[in-house]
Design an enzyme around this catalytic site. Structure first.
Site, PDB file in Angstrom:
ATOM      1  N   ASP A   1       0.816  -1.213   0.000  1.00  0.00           N
ATOM      2  CA  ASP A   1       0.000   0.000   0.000  1.00  0.00           C
ATOM      3  C   ASP A   1       0.852   1.267   0.000  1.00  0.00           C
ATOM      4  O   ASP A   1       2.068   1.220   0.205  1.00  0.00           O
ATOM      5  CB  ASP A   1      -0.954   0.004   1.214  1.00  0.00           C
ATOM      6  CG  ASP A   1      -0.264  -0.410   2.510  1.00  0.00           C
ATOM      7  OD1 ASP A   1       0.973  -0.393   2.564  1.00  0.00           O
ATOM      8  OD2 ASP A   1      -0.983  -0.766   3.464  1.00  0.00           O
TER       9      ASP A   1
ATOM     10  N   ASN B   1      -7.393  -3.117  14.532  1.00  0.00           N
ATOM     11  CA  ASN B   1      -8.781  -3.341  14.091  1.00  0.00           C
ATOM     12  C   ASN B   1      -8.879  -4.511  13.106  1.00  0.00           C
ATOM     13  O   ASN B   1      -9.922  -4.717  12.494  1.00  0.00           O
ATOM     14  CB  ASN B   1      -9.365  -2.060  13.468  1.00  0.00           C
ATOM     15  CG  ASN B   1      -8.624  -1.625  12.214  1.00  0.00           C
ATOM     16  OD1 ASN B   1      -7.703  -2.301  11.758  1.00  0.00           O
ATOM     17  ND2 ASN B   1      -9.020  -0.497  11.645  1.00  0.00           N
TER      18      ASN B   1
ATOM     19  N   HIS C   1      -7.053  -4.843  10.354  1.00  0.00           N
ATOM     20  CA  HIS C   1      -6.755  -4.552   8.943  1.00  0.00           C
ATOM     21  C   HIS C   1      -5.483  -5.265   8.489  1.00  0.00           C
ATOM     22  O   HIS C   1      -4.584  -5.533   9.274  1.00  0.00           O
ATOM     23  CB  HIS C   1      -6.728  -3.049   8.650  1.00  0.00           C
ATOM     24  CG  HIS C   1      -5.548  -2.299   9.154  1.00  0.00           C
ATOM     25  ND1 HIS C   1      -5.563  -0.936   9.355  1.00  0.00           N
ATOM     26  CD2 HIS C   1      -4.289  -2.684   9.506  1.00  0.00           C
ATOM     27  CE1 HIS C   1      -4.387  -0.540   9.779  1.00  0.00           C
ATOM     28  NE2 HIS C   1      -3.601  -1.568   9.886  1.00  0.00           N
TER      29      HIS C   1
ATOM     30  N   GLU D   1      -9.480  -2.007   5.508  1.00  0.00           N
ATOM     31  CA  GLU D   1     -10.079  -1.665   6.795  1.00  0.00           C
ATOM     32  C   GLU D   1     -11.376  -2.460   6.979  1.00  0.00           C
ATOM     33  O   GLU D   1     -11.952  -2.955   5.994  1.00  0.00           O
ATOM     34  CB  GLU D   1     -10.396  -0.162   6.823  1.00  0.00           C
ATOM     35  CG  GLU D   1      -9.176   0.733   6.659  1.00  0.00           C
ATOM     36  CD  GLU D   1      -8.359   0.894   7.937  1.00  0.00           C
ATOM     37  OE1 GLU D   1      -8.283  -0.046   8.750  1.00  0.00           O
ATOM     38  OE2 GLU D   1      -7.786   1.975   8.119  1.00  0.00           O
TER      39      GLU D   1
HETATM   40  P1  PGA Z   1       2.436  -2.237  13.157  1.00  0.00           P
HETATM   41  O1  PGA Z   1       1.244  -2.020  12.141  1.00  0.00           O
HETATM   42  O2  PGA Z   1       3.350  -3.232  12.543  1.00  0.00           O
HETATM   43  O3  PGA Z   1       3.071  -0.882  13.293  1.00  0.00           O
HETATM   44  O4  PGA Z   1       1.826  -2.738  14.434  1.00  0.00           O
HETATM   45  C1  PGA Z   1       0.625  -3.120  11.584  1.00  0.00           C
HETATM   46  C2  PGA Z   1      -0.480  -2.664  10.676  1.00  0.00           C
HETATM   47  O5  PGA Z   1      -1.120  -1.643  10.983  1.00  0.00           O
HETATM   48  O6  PGA Z   1      -0.722  -3.330   9.665  1.00  0.00           O
END
Ligand code: PGA
Length: 250
Positions: free
Chosen positions: A67, A136, A138, A143
């Site tokens: 992304d 959450n 994702h 999302e």
């Molecule tokens: P993080 O983020 O590795 O900083 O915990 C993971 C994500 O949001 O996909």
């Protein structure tokens, strides 16, 4: 789905690096799906160390990131292109033209999504896709939603993601509201999936994603449908999941 547990963050990075290095040695021109966020940083450090000590050659791989923020050019310090340059690409021997990330400043984001999906297809698809998981649920910027988007698409970030990611920006107002992300369908097409999770804060969502119903309200739950998904978690992140799915020896 396979669960591999390591004692701590360093342990999951070591194991993830072994899986990536084995894949690259087996198939030097493999196609890697890469991720940003704090979780993969230790894996990238391991790959850099292995390249520097002469045990890993990355010169033939192709990489596709999940992304990119809309509105940020690749030279913006918060763009995911910048993140990848600083945390991996600037330190290894992948030719720049073999590293792919959606453009956050394309005039026509929908066209950029189509171009990106076609490029992945033209390289033969992703051999191994790295993922983190948001609080959450994702994956990439897929999302919680009422459907699983198939291919790359433009998405609006949820307030909780904007808030979580504001730690990298001067203020919450500066966090882009939209991003281009591979879809759940693009992710499922990868031949192998490796999801890394670290820390107690991920324990609940990891367990819910992997043992609850498959639903777009918890995007990572779609990984239950993949035939070669490996969950690589430290003991804290695996603390709830490992009561339901017994960890594999390797
Ligand atoms: P993080 O983020 O590795 O900083 O915990 C993971 C994500 O949001 O996909």
């Amino acid at each position: 789905m396979k669960l591999i547990v390591a004692p701590d963050y360093a342990g999951i990075c070591e194991k993830a690096a072994n899986i990536f290095a084995d894949e690259i040695r087996r198939n030097p021109a493999c196609v890697l799906g890469l991720a940003t966020g704090s979780t993969p940083v230790g894996l990238y450090q391991q790959l850099i160390r292995r390249y520097q000590d002469g045990t890993l050659d990355l010169s033939h791989v192709q990489t596709f990131n999940l992304d990119e923020y809309c509105g940020l050019a690749g030279d913006h310090p918060q763009s995911y292109r910048w993140f990848m340059q600083k945390n991996l690409f600037d330190h290894v021997n992948i030719p720049p033209q073999q590293t792919h990330i959606p453009s956050g400043i394309a005039d026509d984001p929908e066209e950029e999504c189509r171009r990106y999906d076609a490029l992945i297809e033209s390289c033969g698809g992703i051999d191994i896709q790295l993922l983190g998981i948001g609080h959450n649920g994702h994956i990439g910027f897929n999302e919680p939603d009422d459907h699983f988007p198939v291919g790359s698409h433009l998405t609006r970030l949820t307030d909780s993601t904007i808030q979580a990611n504001s730690r990298f920006f001067a203020s919450e107002d500066e966090v882009p509201t939209h991003a281009i992300t591979m879809g759940a369908g693009s992710i499922l097409k990868a031949k192998k999936i490796l999801l890394m999770a670290s820390g107690q804060g991920k324990a609940e969502i990891l367990c819910r994603s992997m043992t609850g119903p498959v639903t777009p309200a918890v995007p990572a739950s779609v990984l239950q449908l993949h035939r070669d998904a490996v969950i690589l978690a430290d003991e804290a992140a695996a603390s709830l999941l490992c009561r339901i799915i017994p960890p594999s020896e390797e």
